[in-house]
Design an enzyme around this catalytic site. Structure first.
Site, mmCIF file in Angstrom:
data_model
loop_
_atom_site.group_PDB
_atom_site.id
_atom_site.type_symbol
_atom_site.label_atom_id
_atom_site.label_comp_id
_atom_site.label_asym_id
_atom_site.label_seq_id
_atom_site.Cartn_x
_atom_site.Cartn_y
_atom_site.Cartn_z
ATOM 1 N N ASP A 120 13.553 8.170 -9.897
ATOM 2 C CA ASP A 120 13.627 9.583 -9.523
ATOM 3 C C ASP A 120 15.005 10.009 -9.037
ATOM 4 O OD1 ASP A 120 10.989 10.356 -10.125
ATOM 5 O OD2 ASP A 120 10.284 9.257 -8.372
ATOM 6 N N ASP A 182 7.419 10.921 -16.854
ATOM 7 C CA ASP A 182 8.245 11.738 -15.947
ATOM 8 C C ASP A 182 9.722 11.329 -15.996
ATOM 9 O OD1 ASP A 182 5.672 10.871 -15.322
ATOM 10 O OD2 ASP A 182 5.759 11.441 -13.242
HETATM 11 N N1 GLY Z 1 6.237 11.889 -10.502
HETATM 12 C C1 GLY Z 1 6.340 13.123 -11.098
HETATM 13 C C2 GLY Z 1 5.080 13.881 -11.228
HETATM 14 O O1 GLY Z 1 4.198 13.768 -10.396
HETATM 15 O O2 GLY Z 1 4.994 14.618 -12.165
#
Ligand code: GLY
Length: 401
Positions: A120, A182
């Site tokens: 992230d 993600d």
């Molecule tokens: N981790 C990113 C989401 O919850 O979309």
């Protein structure tokens, strides 16, 4: 009222007359009005934060009115500074610029050696320092972004060809090398850094990541698995599974949204038409399964639909992604389809059903962060707001052109 009727006709047309086949007027979003609304809400949040730059407003639970705050190490920490930069871009208000700079700079802590980080870092740095650099061109911001990219690149496993997403899940879930959809969003920082003085290898890592993900993390219909699990020794794909979706084989709305936005970035950065054809497939499936108001339920396959929570964050991410995709398209009809769909999403999100207005200080209601995990269900979440204001900003730029 006239605008509302116009909008309903347009959106119904897009939904039922097949994509791109109607000629309705798409100028149905009053961007300045929505950006002014965002500014009002930003000021409410700043008042609630009361000068505290050590915390980040993350989400507001349904039926509550205050932000749940988090520290800068949380994966969502880049979104609030990013929102402030977008708001400054519109208002030119020096107070907002000051707040944007202070919150952005607070994320420098992510570079410390004691913070291991995770994939992230891309979201965290690119949404905060990325927007800061885009608007100010200050070298100090650029240097932080380059260091952030270097730290992110450490999660790349050359055997697999992707980055490890969740180090904690290696043991907890027995997912030796896990790669979540993600994470496609974090490639943008690597692409950016490769072009701005960082290692050229960042580009190769990002392309390899996209390639492996395209190969392994999608079903034949274009829907994606949230998580791909790989063997760390052989690099072999082991299985597709989920963490935040309804089931391993369901289409989790935000996962599909990250895929649409992420592969649009990959096409923009590589110019390779295979990614364009691929993102079209992923997008067309998403659009074909949307409910009438263009905001998906949290998972397209939840059997409780229509009595299931929505995910406005997915709609905001896709709206922003499609505005970009529409400008990259090599087919006029597709470009029009994607632009119209994005505007229908923005129009729906800008309605009293989805805007928070006097209910709470966020921009949007009705997002779902993690339903299986039992939190942020039908909530306001900072990344929904981030992609909403980014989409409005993008549309404003498109209008200028
Ligand atoms: N981790 C990113 C989401 O919850 O979309």
């Amino acid at each position: 009222m006239k605008i509302l009727i116009y909008g309903i006709i347009l959106c119904t047309g897009v939904l039922f007359l097949q994509f791109g086949r109607n000629n309705a007027n798409t100028d149905v979003i009053d961007v300045d009005k929505q950006r002014s609304y965002c500014d009002v809400q930003v000021k409410k949040t700043l008042a609630e934060m009361n000068g505290n730059i050590t915390l980040i407003p993350r989400s507001i639970d349904n039926n509550t009115t205050e932000w749940l705050k988090t520290d800068v190490y949380d994966w969502t920490s880049g979104f609030w500074p990013g929102i402030l930069w977008f708001d400054y871009e519109y208002t030119n208000n020096p107070q907002i610029e000051k707040a944007a700079a202070l919150y952005t700079e607070s994320l420098t802590a992510l570079l410390s050696a004691s913070h291991k980080g995770y994939h992230d870092l891309g979201f965290q740095f690119y949404c905060s320092f990325g927007n800061a650099y885009r608007l100010t061109k200050k070298d100090e911001y650029k240097q932080i972004l380059l260091k952030g990219a270097e730290k992110l690149s450490k999660f790349y496993n050359p055997k697999v060809g992707t980055m490890l997403s969740w180090p904690g899940m290696v043991k907890q879930m027995n997912w030796p090398h896990n790669t979540i959809m993600d994470n496609m969003m974090n490639l943008e920082l690597l692409f950016w850094a490769a072009k701005h003085g960082g290692k050229k290898d960042y580009y190769n890592m990002a392309v390899s990541y996209a390639e492996k993900t395209m190969e392994n993390q999608f079903r034949p219909d274009g829907s994606c698995y949230h998580v791909a699990v790989y063997d760390t020794i052989s690099g072999r794909f082991l299985k597709g599974t989920t963490n935040q979706g309804y089931s391993d084989n369901s289409m989790w709305a935000r996962g599909q949204a990250w895929a649409i936005y992420g592969f649009t970035i990959v096409y923009r950065e590589t110019g390779d038409p295979k990614y364009l054809r691929f993102v079209e497939k992923v997008t067309d499936l998403y659009l074909s399964r949307l409910p009438g108001d263009y905001v998906p339920y949290w998972d397209f396959d939840d059997p409780k639909i229509p009595i299931a929570p929505k995910d406005a964050s997915a709609a905001a991410i896709v709206a922003s992604g499609l505005l970009e995709l529409s400008q990259l398209e090599d087919q006029t009809q597709k470009a029009e389809t994607y632009k119209k769909a994005a505007l229908c999403m923005l129009q729906s999100l800008s309605s009293d059903r989805y805007q928070s207005r006097d209910i709470n200080p966020s921009f949007l209601l009705h997002s779902t962060g993690n339903l299986p995990g039992g939190y942020e269900i039908d909530a306001s979440i900072n990344y929904a707001d981030y992609y909403y204001i980014e989409a409005l900003t993008r549309y404003k730029e498109m209008e200028k052109k």
